[in-house]
Enzyme design. Structure first.
Site, PDB file in Angstrom:
ATOM      1  N   LYS A  14       0.861  -1.183   0.000  1.00  0.00           N
ATOM      2  CA  LYS A  14       0.000   0.000   0.000  1.00  0.00           C
ATOM      3  C   LYS A  14       0.895   1.229   0.000  1.00  0.00           C
ATOM      4  O   LYS A  14       1.483   1.587   1.014  1.00  0.00           O
ATOM      5  CB  LYS A  14      -0.929   0.004   1.221  1.00  0.00           C
ATOM      6  CG  LYS A  14      -1.917   1.161   1.213  1.00  0.00           C
ATOM      7  CD  LYS A  14      -2.957   1.036   2.309  1.00  0.00           C
ATOM      8  CE  LYS A  14      -3.959   2.189   2.232  1.00  0.00           C
ATOM      9  NZ  LYS A  14      -5.029   2.071   3.244  1.00  0.00           N
ATOM     10  N   ASP A 103     -15.554   3.187   6.985  1.00  0.00           N
ATOM     11  CA  ASP A 103     -15.528   3.210   5.518  1.00  0.00           C
ATOM     12  C   ASP A 103     -15.814   1.810   4.977  1.00  0.00           C
ATOM     13  O   ASP A 103     -15.187   1.362   4.017  1.00  0.00           O
ATOM     14  CB  ASP A 103     -14.166   3.719   5.027  1.00  0.00           C
ATOM     15  CG  ASP A 103     -14.171   4.080   3.540  1.00  0.00           C
ATOM     16  OD1 ASP A 103     -15.260   4.353   2.998  1.00  0.00           O
ATOM     17  OD2 ASP A 103     -13.088   4.087   2.923  1.00  0.00           O
TER      18      ASP A 103
END
Length: 225
Positions: A14, A103
């Site tokens: 990431k 989220d």
């Protein structure tokens, strides 16, 4: 996607390209390092390149749930229920650690393809926070409205009110709607009410007659918390 030189293990890197985001990445890494559950994306480590911190996670081979639901792959009701249960188990574990996701979407639920079907794994904890405790008489400052797009956001979040882990439960309910009807969460496809809730009456008309009643009732309950 990267491969470890010595072990040959495939992982996902990431990338954090913004210096201003370093504190957020560090916070996400610290959070993921505390989590260990079969339905939570596994944290593998970090690497530092040119002063920037990047997270390494396990590689999940089947993309995300949104992509699976949008594909022509047939999914039995038992498999859809299993995927929903996987996400629920991951979410329950996260909440048990005093953390809520903020989220949760079908994009952030990854799918592992296995010989006997699929397993769902909850990922992307960049916006996760400690579950707030609002004591009586104290000043109640709502958390920021986060997440994009807003299709999975609970009504209280969109109204700028105080919110807690129940917002995750609402988002989970929207994911169940996507899973049951195999439609996008976009209100152009998934019917919503004027106050940002689920239009249950219209949604019923989109559901196959053989949908397990308890599965449908769970969906309505989650979208009404």
């Amino acid at each position: 996607q990267v491969r470890h030189r010595q072990s040959g293990q495939i992982m996902v890197l990431k990338m954090n390209k913004l210096t201003s985001n370093r504190a957020n990445m560090l916070r996400e890494v610290q959070l993921m390092n505390r989590l260990s559950h079969p339905n939570i994306l596994r944290f593998m480590g970090v690497c530092v390149h040119q002063g920037q911190l990047h997270a390494l996670t396990e590689y999940i081979n089947g993309g995300n749930l949104e992509q699976l639901l949008d594909s022509p792959v047939p999914l039995s009701w038992s498999m859809r229920v299993k995927l929903a249960l996987d996400i629920a188990r991951g979410l329950r574990y996260l909440h048990s650690k005093g953390i809520f996701h903020r989220d949760l979407t079908s994009k952030n639920c990854l799918v592992r393809c296995e010989a006997n079907g699929y397993t769902a794994v909850v990922g992307d904890f960049g916006l996760a926070e400690k579950i707030p405790t609002y004591s009586e008489g104290s000043e109640k400052e709502p958390l920021a409205v986060v997440g994009s797009p807003p299709y999975w956001m609970a009504p209280e979040v969109l109204r700028g009110e105080i919110y807690n882990e129940k917002a995750d439960v609402f988002a989970y309910g929207i994911i169940l709607c996507e899973t049951i009807a195999r439609v996008p969460a976009d209100p152009d496809y998934l019917p919503r009410t004027e106050d940002f809730g689920l239009d249950i009456t219209t949604f019923r008309t989109m559901v196959a007659i053989d949908c397990p009643p308890a599965f449908l009732q769970l969906t309505f309950h989650c979208c009404s918390v």
